[in-house]
Write a protein that holds these residues in place. Structure first.
Motif: not given
Length: 177
Positions: A110-118
């Motif tokens: 997903f995207g939307h937050t503009h913050v990389p995450f996993w």
């Protein structure tokens, strides 16, 4: 199978062009997670090497241009793509996890937050590549590369990169959110 995941380009394809200039020929697929999904076509017009692509509609994209949720297959592994705006509930990833489990998917990208995450939560790999044009948080423009072997041949490997240097001299720095 190598999948390049990008999101939130918001009408600015320069970062996408830079990424494709270095990785387009080695990628089996590129996925755009919304808010600028049409930038894939813009990058193609710039002459970028374009692997097969899939996109989903973000909250800033034209409604109906792409689906809100898209399942894809990497070999025999099912992944779900969504922008995320309809699946984020405060600080909870529960709606994403529930959707992945309902669909029998190993990962929700997903995207939307503009913050990389996993992170893997309750057996579901959640991946957000961040934004290539409007990053938030401590990293600059970012994207993800997923190395996906057939089921039973190892885990999905996620690498996140921060982009610098622009179109003519792109540089990638490995990051771990």
């Amino acid at each position: 199978m190598r999948i390049v995941a990008v999101s939130d380009t918001h009408g600015d394809p320069r970062g996408l062009v830079a990424v494709l200039g270095k990785l387009g020929a080695s990628a089996h697929m590129i996925v755009h997670l919304g808010d600028g999904a049409d930038d894939l076509e813009a990058a193609r017009r710039y002459g970028s090497i374009m692997p097969p692509s899939q996109a989903v509609c973000g909250n800033m994209d034209e409604a109906g241009a792409h689906p809100l949720l898209r399942p894809i297959w990497a070999y025999d592994r099912k992944l779900l793509l969504a922008h995320g705006h309809r699946y984020l509930s405060g600080d909870s990833y529960a709606p994403m996890i529930a959707a992945a489990k309902r669909e029998g998917a190993e990962a929700f990208i997903f995207g939307h937050t503009h913050v990389p995450f996993w992170e893997e939560i309750q057996g579901v790999l959640l991946i957000n590549p961040g934004s290539l044009s409007r990053p938030r948080g401590r990293f600059g423009p970012s994207f993800a590369v997923l190395e996906i072997p057939p089921a039973g041949m190892g885990p999905i490997e996620v690498k996140m990169y921060e982009l610098s240097g622009g179109i003519s001299r792109p540089r990638f720095r490995s990051i771990r959110p």
